[in-house]
Each structure stands twice: as C-alpha cells, then as structure tokens.
Design a protein around this motif. Sequence first.
Motif, PDB file in Angstrom:
ATOM      1  N   ALA A   1     -56.539 -11.089 -32.224  1.00  0.00           N
ATOM      2  CA  ALA A   1     -55.523 -10.052 -32.072  1.00  0.00           C
ATOM      3  C   ALA A   1     -55.271  -9.728 -30.606  1.00  0.00           C
ATOM      4  N   ALA A   2     -56.310  -9.850 -29.785  1.00  0.00           N
ATOM      5  CA  ALA A   2     -56.181  -9.516 -28.367  1.00  0.00           C
ATOM      6  C   ALA A   2     -55.339 -10.543 -27.611  1.00  0.00           C
ATOM      7  N   TYR A   3     -55.313 -11.805 -28.087  1.00  0.00           N
ATOM      8  CA  TYR A   3     -54.533 -12.809 -27.355  1.00  0.00           C
ATOM      9  C   TYR A   3     -53.294 -13.280 -28.108  1.00  0.00           C
ATOM     10  N   ASN A   4     -53.034 -12.743 -29.290  1.00  0.00           N
ATOM     11  CA  ASN A   4     -51.919 -13.226 -30.090  1.00  0.00           C
ATOM     12  C   ASN A   4     -50.578 -13.137 -29.373  1.00  0.00           C
ATOM     13  N   LEU A   5     -50.291 -11.992 -28.771  1.00  0.00           N
ATOM     14  CA  LEU A   5     -48.993 -11.814 -28.118  1.00  0.00           C
ATOM     15  C   LEU A   5     -48.832 -12.778 -26.948  1.00  0.00           C
ATOM     16  N   LEU A   6     -49.903 -12.979 -26.195  1.00  0.00           N
ATOM     17  CA  LEU A   6     -49.816 -13.913 -25.079  1.00  0.00           C
ATOM     18  C   LEU A   6     -49.822 -15.357 -25.554  1.00  0.00           C
ATOM     19  N   ASP A   7     -50.436 -15.623 -26.704  1.00  0.00           N
ATOM     20  CA  ASP A   7     -50.349 -16.950 -27.291  1.00  0.00           C
ATOM     21  C   ASP A   7     -48.900 -17.258 -27.661  1.00  0.00           C
ATOM     22  N   ALA A   8     -48.218 -16.267 -28.212  1.00  0.00           N
ATOM     23  CA  ALA A   8     -46.797 -16.436 -28.513  1.00  0.00           C
ATOM     24  C   ALA A   8     -45.994 -16.662 -27.239  1.00  0.00           C
ATOM     25  N   THR A   9     -46.320 -15.917 -26.195  1.00  0.00           N
ATOM     26  CA  THR A   9     -45.642 -16.092 -24.908  1.00  0.00           C
ATOM     27  C   THR A   9     -45.833 -17.508 -24.387  1.00  0.00           C
ATOM     28  N   PHE A  10     -47.062 -17.985 -24.462  1.00  0.00           N
ATOM     29  CA  PHE A  10     -47.368 -19.352 -24.030  1.00  0.00           C
ATOM     30  C   PHE A  10     -46.536 -20.371 -24.802  1.00  0.00           C
ATOM     31  N   MET A  11     -46.500 -20.262 -26.123  1.00  0.00           N
ATOM     32  CA  MET A  11     -45.810 -21.256 -26.942  1.00  0.00           C
ATOM     33  C   MET A  11     -44.303 -21.245 -26.702  1.00  0.00           C
ATOM     34  N   ILE A  12     -43.711 -20.061 -26.544  1.00  0.00           N
ATOM     35  CA  ILE A  12     -42.268 -19.982 -26.336  1.00  0.00           C
ATOM     36  C   ILE A  12     -41.886 -20.580 -24.992  1.00  0.00           C
ATOM     37  N   PHE A  13     -42.592 -20.213 -23.940  1.00  0.00           N
ATOM     38  CA  PHE A  13     -42.208 -20.680 -22.609  1.00  0.00           C
ATOM     39  C   PHE A  13     -42.544 -22.150 -22.386  1.00  0.00           C
ATOM     40  N   VAL A  14     -43.644 -22.631 -22.958  1.00  0.00           N
ATOM     41  CA  VAL A  14     -43.946 -24.051 -22.773  1.00  0.00           C
ATOM     42  C   VAL A  14     -42.899 -24.909 -23.479  1.00  0.00           C
ATOM     43  N   ASN A  15     -42.391 -24.447 -24.602  1.00  0.00           N
ATOM     44  CA  ASN A  15     -41.347 -25.203 -25.300  1.00  0.00           C
ATOM     45  C   ASN A  15     -40.001 -25.086 -24.594  1.00  0.00           C
ATOM     46  N   ALA A  16     -39.745 -23.939 -23.973  1.00  0.00           N
ATOM     47  CA  ALA A  16     -38.516 -23.804 -23.186  1.00  0.00           C
ATOM     48  C   ALA A  16     -38.538 -24.771 -22.005  1.00  0.00           C
ATOM     49  N   ILE A  17     -39.696 -24.889 -21.369  1.00  0.00           N
ATOM     50  CA  ILE A  17     -39.836 -25.809 -20.236  1.00  0.00           C
ATOM     51  C   ILE A  17     -39.687 -27.259 -20.702  1.00  0.00           C
ATOM     52  N   LYS A  18     -40.225 -27.572 -21.863  1.00  0.00           N
ATOM     53  CA  LYS A  18     -40.043 -28.922 -22.409  1.00  0.00           C
ATOM     54  C   LYS A  18     -38.564 -29.184 -22.670  1.00  0.00           C
ATOM     55  N   GLY A  19     -37.876 -28.209 -23.240  1.00  0.00           N
ATOM     56  CA  GLY A  19     -36.452 -28.382 -23.522  1.00  0.00           C
ATOM     57  C   GLY A  19     -35.628 -28.604 -22.265  1.00  0.00           C
ATOM     58  N   ALA A  20     -36.126 -28.046 -21.153  1.00  0.00           N
ATOM     59  CA  ALA A  20     -35.444 -28.238 -19.870  1.00  0.00           C
ATOM     60  C   ALA A  20     -35.777 -29.584 -19.243  1.00  0.00           C
ATOM     61  N   GLY A  21     -36.688 -30.352 -19.868  1.00  0.00           N
ATOM     62  CA  GLY A  21     -37.028 -31.676 -19.361  1.00  0.00           C
ATOM     63  C   GLY A  21     -38.159 -31.691 -18.354  1.00  0.00           C
ATOM     64  N   ASP A  22     -38.798 -30.537 -18.132  1.00  0.00           N
ATOM     65  CA  ASP A  22     -39.859 -30.438 -17.121  1.00  0.00           C
ATOM     66  C   ASP A  22     -41.211 -30.781 -17.734  1.00  0.00           C
ATOM     67  N   THR A  23     -41.273 -31.884 -18.446  1.00  0.00           N
ATOM     68  CA  THR A  23     -42.497 -32.215 -19.183  1.00  0.00           C
ATOM     69  C   THR A  23     -43.615 -32.702 -18.274  1.00  0.00           C
ATOM     70  N   GLN A  24     -43.282 -33.186 -17.085  1.00  0.00           N
ATOM     71  CA  GLN A  24     -44.330 -33.617 -16.157  1.00  0.00           C
ATOM     72  C   GLN A  24     -45.172 -32.424 -15.695  1.00  0.00           C
ATOM     73  N   PHE A  25     -44.528 -31.293 -15.463  1.00  0.00           N
ATOM     74  CA  PHE A  25     -45.269 -30.076 -15.111  1.00  0.00           C
ATOM     75  C   PHE A  25     -46.166 -29.653 -16.269  1.00  0.00           C
ATOM     76  N   VAL A  26     -45.639 -29.712 -17.478  1.00  0.00           N
ATOM     77  CA  VAL A  26     -46.427 -29.361 -18.665  1.00  0.00           C
ATOM     78  C   VAL A  26     -47.671 -30.234 -18.751  1.00  0.00           C
ATOM     79  N   LEU A  27     -47.518 -31.521 -18.487  1.00  0.00           N
ATOM     80  CA  LEU A  27     -48.645 -32.438 -18.553  1.00  0.00           C
ATOM     81  C   LEU A  27     -49.699 -32.101 -17.496  1.00  0.00           C
ATOM     82  N   ARG A  28     -49.262 -31.865 -16.273  1.00  0.00           N
ATOM     83  CA  ARG A  28     -50.210 -31.585 -15.187  1.00  0.00           C
ATOM     84  C   ARG A  28     -50.990 -30.298 -15.449  1.00  0.00           C
ATOM     85  N   VAL A  29     -50.285 -29.265 -15.865  1.00  0.00           N
ATOM     86  CA  VAL A  29     -50.949 -27.995 -16.137  1.00  0.00           C
ATOM     87  C   VAL A  29     -51.897 -28.125 -17.328  1.00  0.00           C
ATOM     88  N   SER A  30     -51.492 -28.856 -18.344  1.00  0.00           N
ATOM     89  CA  SER A  30     -52.336 -29.035 -19.526  1.00  0.00           C
ATOM     90  C   SER A  30     -53.619 -29.770 -19.184  1.00  0.00           C
TER      91      SER A  30
END
Length: 208
Positions: A134-163
């Motif tokens: 419960a303490a991280y749920n809202l930020l987990d949602a934040t993570f999932m929404i923004f990482v997918n927005a970045i993927k949609g923008a084509g910035d998948t190399q950044f996603v890979l490096r950070v991951s």
Amino acid sequence: RVLYYGGPCGVQMLLDVAGFTVFILLLGRLGTTEAEATSMAFSISTVAFMPIWGLGLAVSILVGQHLGENRDDSAARATHTALFMAWGYMAFMSALYLFAPGVFLQGFQSDANVLTPERAAVQQLAVNLLRFVAAYNLLDATFMIFVNAIKGAGDTQFVLRVSLVLALLLTVFSYLSVEVWHLGVYGCWMLITLWVWIAALTFYLRFR
C-alpha cells in the motif's frame, strides 16, 4: 527498427522480473514463514498491478499516435489522464490492503475452519507486508505510466539503461540486506519500497 525499439522493452520487463525473483529467492533464506508471506503479498499485489499495466499499454499507444501527429500536448494530456485514473484505482486497492486484507487472504486457506499457529503467523506477516504494498502502490502506478509513455515516445534505449542499473541495485542490495546487514523481512521490504520510489522518480523526471 523492430528490434531497436522492441528489444529494450522486452529486456526491461525481463530485468524487472529477474530483480524481483532474486529478491524473493534471497528472502527465502530468512525462513519459511517469511518466504511464504512474501509470495502471498506479491501474488495479491498483482490484483493492483496488472490493470495498471494494461493502462500503461494504452498510454504507450496514445503517446505514439499523438507524437506521430506532432501533438506533444495531447501526448502529455493522455499520459496525465491515465496517471490520475491509475492513482484512483491504486488508492482504492491500497485502502483494501490496509483495512480489509482478509478479503485477499481467504483464497490462500485450504480449509477455512482450520488455522494452525504456523498458518496464522504466515497470514499475519502477509497482512503486515501488504502495508508495504500500500505504501508504494501509487508510485508503482506512476512508474508504470511514465515508463510506458517514454516507450511510446521511442526512448526505449533510456528505459533499457535505467532498467539495467535498477536491476543491479535491487540484486546487490537484496543480497546485502539478507546476507550481510541481516535487516530481516521488514528491512528487505523497505528496500523494495524505496526501489519503487526511485524508479518512479527517475522515469517521471525523464518524461518531464
């Protein structure tokens, strides 16, 4: 181009799952009760996680469409709309985890009329661990929404490096927490909570 953009997305999922798998395996060294309660808590958390992942896929599609139309304002608006929806759902699920955890734990009872001391200990620990979820749920949602927005923008190399960095940090600190620092189950779950917060902040800043 399919491999260039799609490969990092698949590897990012692989790294996230691998990191959590290592965390669960290392936590199993603390004892049977801790391992079973952790497995239960993660299983229950998928009820909150999976719908938001689907919402994230919608964000990725809409961001890609709007940026293809050269409408970055619409891409941002779609992202924020999905974020508010995700927060609403996660807030509801977090409230259930805090105030009605028994609703989820009933499915793990083989016989509702028999609750041994060992099972009671596992369930009580699982209830406590759901508070971390419960303490991280809202930020987990934040993570999932923004990482997918970045993927949609084509910035998948950044996603890979950070991951790669995040998976390495989770693996190393999970090992240190269990084998070196002996933080116990609650200390390890504090690590997971902090990890989700860092991931959410990182991808939010990249989106900005």
